[in-house]
Design a protein around this motif. Sequence first.
Motif, PDB file in Angstrom:
ATOM      1  N   PHE A 262      -7.591   7.204  -3.489  1.00  9.65           N
ATOM      2  CA  PHE A 262      -6.600   6.878  -4.513  1.00  9.65           C
ATOM      3  C   PHE A 262      -5.732   5.718  -4.025  1.00  9.65           C
ATOM      4  O   PHE A 262      -5.213   5.743  -2.899  1.00  9.65           O
ATOM      5  N   THR A 263      -5.565   4.708  -4.884  1.00  7.07           N
ATOM      6  CA  THR A 263      -4.750   3.544  -4.546  1.00  7.07           C
ATOM      7  C   THR A 263      -3.831   3.219  -5.714  1.00  7.07           C
ATOM      8  O   THR A 263      -4.307   2.941  -6.824  1.00  7.07           O
ATOM      9  N   LEU A 264      -2.529   3.269  -5.478  1.00  4.63           N
ATOM     10  CA  LEU A 264      -1.557   2.889  -6.500  1.00  4.63           C
ATOM     11  C   LEU A 264      -1.589   1.378  -6.684  1.00  4.63           C
ATOM     12  O   LEU A 264      -1.414   0.619  -5.727  1.00  4.63           O
TER      13      LEU A 264
ATOM     14  N   ASP B 146      -0.536   1.509   1.669  1.00  2.00           N
ATOM     15  CA  ASP B 146      -1.825   2.033   1.208  1.00  2.00           C
ATOM     16  C   ASP B 146      -1.717   3.477   0.731  1.00  2.00           C
ATOM     17  O   ASP B 146      -2.523   3.924  -0.087  1.00  2.00           O
ATOM     18  N   ASP B 147      -0.729   4.211   1.255  1.00  2.00           N
ATOM     19  CA  ASP B 147      -0.589   5.628   0.898  1.00  2.00           C
ATOM     20  C   ASP B 147       0.585   5.866  -0.044  1.00  2.00           C
ATOM     21  O   ASP B 147       1.114   6.972  -0.109  1.00  2.00           O
ATOM     22  N   ALA B 148       1.012   4.828  -0.797  1.00  2.00           N
ATOM     23  CA  ALA B 148       2.100   4.995  -1.766  1.00  2.00           C
ATOM     24  C   ALA B 148       1.571   5.700  -3.009  1.00  2.00           C
ATOM     25  O   ALA B 148       0.556   5.282  -3.575  1.00  2.00           O
ATOM     26  N   TYR B 149       2.286   6.753  -3.459  1.00  2.00           N
ATOM     27  CA  TYR B 149       1.780   7.556  -4.572  1.00  2.00           C
ATOM     28  C   TYR B 149       2.880   7.932  -5.556  1.00  2.00           C
ATOM     29  O   TYR B 149       2.982   9.080  -5.986  1.00  2.00           O
ATOM     30  N   ASN B 150       3.688   6.967  -5.958  1.00  2.00           N
ATOM     31  CA  ASN B 150       4.667   7.224  -7.017  1.00  2.00           C
ATOM     32  C   ASN B 150       3.958   7.700  -8.280  1.00  2.00           C
ATOM     33  O   ASN B 150       2.947   7.129  -8.694  1.00  2.00           O
ATOM     34  N   GLY B 151       4.496   8.747  -8.897  1.00  2.00           N
ATOM     35  CA  GLY B 151       3.937   9.240 -10.141  1.00  2.00           C
ATOM     36  C   GLY B 151       2.597   9.927 -10.013  1.00  2.00           C
ATOM     37  O   GLY B 151       1.955  10.232 -11.022  1.00  2.00           O
TER      38      GLY B 151
END
Length: 245
Positions: free
Chosen positions: A84-86, A136-141
């Motif tokens: 998963f990539t934001l 790379d591991d940012a997951y806002n929302g």
Amino acid sequence: MPLLGFALTLALASLADAEPVTVRFPEGVTRAFPVLRSVDNEKLAQGDLSQVVRGDKVSSRLVFHFKDGSIYDESVVFSQRDVFTLLSYRIVQQGPSFPETLEAAVDRDTGRYQVRYRADDDSPEEVLTGKFALPDDAYNGMLSLIVKNLPARAEETVSVVAFTPKPRVVKLLLQPVAEERMLVSDSPMQATRYHIRPQLGLFASLLVTDIPDLRMWILPGEAPAFLRAEGPLYFMGPVWRIEPY
């Protein structure tokens, strides 16, 4: 379904990126109507979630319409090719349910952010723009779908971007803490309760000591499902509950 990123506006220094989370359960086309309630079960807002998929790219938007006219509007675009990539994120919160008015966006491709911010009705609006590299591991929302994709009994550390109003990276520990029975349409089911805990630096932890964990209940299995989340929707806000219906 992606859950809104619970806004954590903490002035913290960025930490090293962790690895992005592997896709175990790809997201699909979704339309849902989650409900936001107080811990006393009073209905505060009606939600509208729409999600579309084009190739390996997913666009998701969640809007909460509050009874008092307030709006919480969160849009996320992410890819799900292997991990998963934001790709981009936008948040709008305005109205009497929020102490501040905020409209903020960040984009991975352009490496830029834009923020419109008003501290209160008597303060002038601030407009901020600049460069910002999404981890790379940012997951806002995306926290609920990230938790659904963790292996059983596994914990993980990820990032979210907090707008303070400048964007800053906050690390979150996603940790399974208990197996609990929950009623789903009057049927008892065994759910996993996760605690999502900000990983504060020493200085910040001395200044802010009473931030509650976000608690999230996930139905595990071959088709995991989000059941409930409880926590503040914005920094130092009240604990509210989100349910899928």
